[in-house]
Every structure is written in C-alpha cells, then in structure tokens.
Motif scaffolding. Sequence first.
Motif, PDB file in Angstrom:
ATOM      1  N   ARG A  48      -8.581   6.023  26.721  1.00  0.00           N
ATOM      2  CA  ARG A  48      -8.949   4.887  27.574  1.00  0.00           C
ATOM      3  C   ARG A  48     -10.138   3.802  26.544  1.00  0.00           C
ATOM      4  O   ARG A  48     -10.086   2.459  26.528  1.00  0.00           O
ATOM      5  N   ASP A  49     -10.692   4.819  25.669  1.00  0.00           N
ATOM      6  CA  ASP A  49     -11.506   4.092  25.000  1.00  0.00           C
ATOM      7  C   ASP A  49     -11.165   2.883  24.275  1.00  0.00           C
ATOM      8  O   ASP A  49     -11.051   1.469  23.626  1.00  0.00           O
ATOM      9  N   TYR A  50      -9.800   2.882  22.924  1.00  0.00           N
ATOM     10  CA  TYR A  50      -9.339   2.734  22.331  1.00  0.00           C
ATOM     11  C   TYR A  50      -8.237   1.170  22.690  1.00  0.00           C
ATOM     12  O   TYR A  50      -8.785  -0.207  22.354  1.00  0.00           O
ATOM     13  N   ASP A  51      -7.439   1.359  24.145  1.00  0.00           N
ATOM     14  CA  ASP A  51      -7.043   0.287  24.784  1.00  0.00           C
ATOM     15  C   ASP A  51      -7.803  -0.956  25.551  1.00  0.00           C
ATOM     16  O   ASP A  51      -7.239  -1.594  25.225  1.00  0.00           O
ATOM     17  N   GLU A  52      -9.081  -0.054  25.697  1.00  0.00           N
ATOM     18  CA  GLU A  52     -10.361  -0.925  25.865  1.00  0.00           C
ATOM     19  C   GLU A  52     -10.722  -1.760  24.365  1.00  0.00           C
ATOM     20  O   GLU A  52     -11.155  -3.411  24.602  1.00  0.00           O
ATOM     21  N   LEU A  53     -10.731  -1.428  23.437  1.00  0.00           N
ATOM     22  CA  LEU A  53     -11.603  -1.759  22.590  1.00  0.00           C
ATOM     23  C   LEU A  53     -10.772  -2.486  21.902  1.00  0.00           C
ATOM     24  O   LEU A  53     -10.910  -4.078  21.253  1.00  0.00           O
ATOM     25  N   THR A  54      -8.924  -2.604  21.982  1.00  0.00           N
ATOM     26  CA  THR A  54      -7.903  -3.326  21.675  1.00  0.00           C
ATOM     27  C   THR A  54      -7.357  -4.599  22.574  1.00  0.00           C
ATOM     28  O   THR A  54      -6.485  -5.668  21.804  1.00  0.00           O
ATOM     29  N   ALA A  55      -7.809  -4.669  23.742  1.00  0.00           N
ATOM     30  CA  ALA A  55      -7.532  -5.312  24.252  1.00  0.00           C
ATOM     31  C   ALA A  55      -7.465  -6.909  24.401  1.00  0.00           C
ATOM     32  O   ALA A  55      -6.912  -7.771  24.123  1.00  0.00           O
ATOM     33  N   ALA A  56      -8.881  -7.088  24.139  1.00  0.00           N
ATOM     34  CA  ALA A  56      -9.192  -8.684  23.531  1.00  0.00           C
ATOM     35  C   ALA A  56      -9.652  -8.983  22.205  1.00  0.00           C
ATOM     36  O   ALA A  56     -10.115  -9.817  22.182  1.00  0.00           O
ATOM     37  N   LEU A  57      -8.664  -8.174  21.223  1.00  0.00           N
ATOM     38  CA  LEU A  57      -8.507  -8.035  19.548  1.00  0.00           C
ATOM     39  C   LEU A  57      -7.908  -9.266  19.045  1.00  0.00           C
ATOM     40  O   LEU A  57      -6.906 -10.128  19.818  1.00  0.00           O
ATOM     41  N   PRO A  58      -8.705 -10.561  18.388  1.00  0.00           N
ATOM     42  CA  PRO A  58      -8.123 -11.229  17.104  1.00  0.00           C
ATOM     43  C   PRO A  58      -6.986 -10.348  16.677  1.00  0.00           C
ATOM     44  O   PRO A  58      -7.124  -9.549  15.975  1.00  0.00           O
ATOM     45  N   PRO A  59      -5.829 -11.223  16.050  1.00  0.00           N
ATOM     46  CA  PRO A  59      -5.249 -10.486  14.711  1.00  0.00           C
ATOM     47  C   PRO A  59      -5.624  -9.929  13.923  1.00  0.00           C
ATOM     48  O   PRO A  59      -6.977 -11.082  13.500  1.00  0.00           O
ATOM     49  N   GLY A  60      -5.322  -9.218  12.853  1.00  0.00           N
ATOM     50  CA  GLY A  60      -6.432  -8.186  12.056  1.00  0.00           C
ATOM     51  C   GLY A  60      -5.793  -9.389  10.764  1.00  0.00           C
ATOM     52  O   GLY A  60      -5.567  -7.879   9.637  1.00  0.00           O
ATOM     53  N   ARG A  61      -5.923 -10.353  10.741  1.00  0.00           N
ATOM     54  CA  ARG A  61      -5.576 -10.814   9.567  1.00  0.00           C
ATOM     55  C   ARG A  61      -6.124 -10.990   8.335  1.00  0.00           C
ATOM     56  O   ARG A  61      -7.837 -10.823   8.509  1.00  0.00           O
ATOM     57  N   ALA A  62      -5.501 -10.803   7.334  1.00  0.00           N
ATOM     58  CA  ALA A  62      -6.697 -10.134   6.376  1.00  0.00           C
ATOM     59  C   ALA A  62      -6.850 -11.235   5.149  1.00  0.00           C
ATOM     60  O   ALA A  62      -6.640 -12.399   5.112  1.00  0.00           O
ATOM     61  N   GLN A  63      -8.271 -10.994   4.795  1.00  0.00           N
ATOM     62  CA  GLN A  63      -9.514 -12.172   3.819  1.00  0.00           C
ATOM     63  C   GLN A  63      -8.251 -12.522   2.973  1.00  0.00           C
ATOM     64  O   GLN A  63      -7.092 -12.094   2.781  1.00  0.00           O
ATOM     65  N   GLU A  64      -8.870 -13.374   2.542  1.00  0.00           N
ATOM     66  CA  GLU A  64      -8.384 -14.159   1.225  1.00  0.00           C
ATOM     67  C   GLU A  64      -8.390 -13.191   0.533  1.00  0.00           C
ATOM     68  O   GLU A  64      -9.972 -13.247   0.071  1.00  0.00           O
ATOM     69  N   MET A  65      -7.513 -12.873  -0.794  1.00  0.00           N
ATOM     70  CA  MET A  65      -8.452 -11.847  -2.000  1.00  0.00           C
ATOM     71  C   MET A  65      -8.992 -13.261  -3.054  1.00  0.00           C
ATOM     72  O   MET A  65      -8.423 -13.962  -3.457  1.00  0.00           O
ATOM     73  N   PRO A  66     -10.014 -12.216  -3.546  1.00  0.00           N
ATOM     74  CA  PRO A  66     -11.117 -13.290  -4.299  1.00  0.00           C
ATOM     75  C   PRO A  66      -9.528 -13.559  -5.789  1.00  0.00           C
ATOM     76  O   PRO A  66      -9.703 -12.816  -5.960  1.00  0.00           O
ATOM     77  N   VAL A  67     -10.055 -14.716  -6.796  1.00  0.00           N
ATOM     78  CA  VAL A  67      -9.774 -14.172  -7.946  1.00  0.00           C
ATOM     79  C   VAL A  67     -10.531 -15.244  -9.202  1.00  0.00           C
ATOM     80  O   VAL A  67     -11.473 -15.643  -8.590  1.00  0.00           O
ATOM     81  N   ARG A  68      -9.926 -14.303  -9.622  1.00  0.00           N
ATOM     82  CA  ARG A  68     -10.867 -14.039 -11.131  1.00  0.00           C
ATOM     83  C   ARG A  68     -11.014 -14.859 -12.398  1.00  0.00           C
ATOM     84  O   ARG A  68      -9.431 -15.773 -11.895  1.00  0.00           O
ATOM     85  N   ASN A  69     -11.606 -15.438 -13.061  1.00  0.00           N
ATOM     86  CA  ASN A  69     -11.142 -16.379 -13.461  1.00  0.00           C
ATOM     87  C   ASN A  69     -10.091 -15.928 -14.635  1.00  0.00           C
ATOM     88  O   ASN A  69      -9.423 -17.165 -15.346  1.00  0.00           O
ATOM     89  N   ARG A  70     -10.262 -14.544 -15.540  1.00  0.00           N
ATOM     90  CA  ARG A  70      -9.311 -14.327 -16.234  1.00  0.00           C
ATOM     91  C   ARG A  70      -8.442 -12.966 -15.052  1.00  0.00           C
ATOM     92  O   ARG A  70      -8.223 -11.973 -14.547  1.00  0.00           O
TER      93      ARG A  70
END
Length: 273
Positions: free
Chosen positions: A159-181
């Motif tokens: 029940r906890d998991y169901d309630e927690l996920t009910a109103a979740l936004p999509p779990g989109r990954a953050q943009e990976m940082p780009v290194r200089n080299r």
Amino acid sequence: MKRGLLALSATAATLAVAATAVIYGGLYDISATDQHLAPTYRILDVAMRRSIARRAAEIVVPPLDAPPMLERGLSLYDAHCVQCHGAPGVAPEPFALGLTPAPANLAHTAREWPPADLYWVVRNGIKMTGMPAWQFRLAEADLWAVVAFVEKLPELSPRDYDELTAALPPGRAQEMPVRNRPDPERGKTAMQQYACVTCHRIPGLVGPNAPVGPPLDGIGSRTYIAGVLRNEPDNMIHWLRAPQDINPASAMPDLGVGEQDARDFAAYLATLD
C-alpha cells in the motif's frame, strides 16, 4: 616433489581434456530453463559478493535520507528498476521472470548489503546477469538517489508503494554533464554498454563480431563517415547521436547516445587508425 608435480600436471591435463569434451561436445545445457547446479550458483554468488565488496571498499557514502533524494530515487526506481526487480506488491515484467539468474528481490538485498556495495552495482552493473551499468544512463546524483530509495524498500508495504507512486512524475534522467576533454578509454567501455559489438567488429571489444555493419578497424584514418561526412570529431558525434539526420536510409539506429558518451565514442574511434 617431482612426482607430485607430474601428478598435478596429469590432473590438469585430464581436466582440460574433460572441459574441452564438455564444451565442444555441446554437453552443457545453456538453456534458461535448466537452472544452475547448486554449487555453481553458490560459487558465482560468493565470487560476485567478494568482487563487489573489494571494489566498493573505498566508496564514500553521502547522506541518503533527504526527502528530495528519496522522491527522486522512487521516481527513477519506478521508471527503470521495477521492470526486473519488482516492488512491494508489484511483480516484475514477464520477461524478467524468466531471466537466469533471476533478478534479486531488492527489499532483501537492502537489508543485507551496505549502501556502498549497492551503489557500485547500480553504477557498474554485473556481467552475465543482465544488470546494466547505469553510469552511462544516469547522472551521479541519480545513481545515489536510486540507492537511497532501495535502502527504504524494506520499510514499505504494498500500500505504501502504491500510494507513493500514484502521483509521481515520470522518472526522466538528468542530462549527463559534459567534460571539457573526451576520454577514449571511457568511450571504449561505453561502446560495449551501447551494444555496438552486436553490429560491428570493433578492435579492443569482445563480442559476436556480427557483420551487420562495417568493421571499425581503421576508422580513425578513413576520409568519410557513412560515405558522406568528412571524418572529423564534430561530424562523428553528430553521426553517432542522430544517424538518420545524415542518411535517412541508414540501418544505423538512434541509440539515444548522450553528448558526453558520443564525445568519448568519437575519441576512441579516432584511435583506431
């Protein structure tokens, strides 16, 4: 001592002949419906745990109980992990139920494993299990967010998991940082993680050597990419990220390669001259 060495050599030779007979005779059943022998499973499990513990020993674990981190971890877990591992009251997807070995129940894993070990597995994956290396798909903060949420799984009821996920936004990954080299060695590893060896023969990578696409030996010294683009770093990055932009008829798929991964890919390919 001489007799002992001779006996050891004879034993080793006998085992080698037996192993060759089993392998080339096709005697070992590799089907997913044929489970591991119990000793095989235990040996692999111990080897896995010891390997992870050794490599995770120096990892510094950050604070994992901040509500924003837990919420982010829940969103990512629901988007990327539940398909194989399930959740309280949620079964894995049908395809995952037939994997051998079966994906771990992470509520149990969280009780048994320290957070550093969990992080190492999430980041690096485990070969021969289907567990991918998420470092090529999630930013560092997201990796720890997943660990933070997995640590809380044993406390959650269905029940906890169901309630927690009910109103979740999509779990989109953050943009990976780009290194200089760019990092060619990381690019080599990333190419393996994007399954490039399923279509190309790539020096330095072990795979099926399937001749679906052209071999990449010497690509660093070729004049053109896909026969149309000058072989320059920016063009190679463009080709790797959006091949149909260059040639709509190309069978080269868009693998969703991130900016940093494409830079590292290109740097490794440039060394293949």
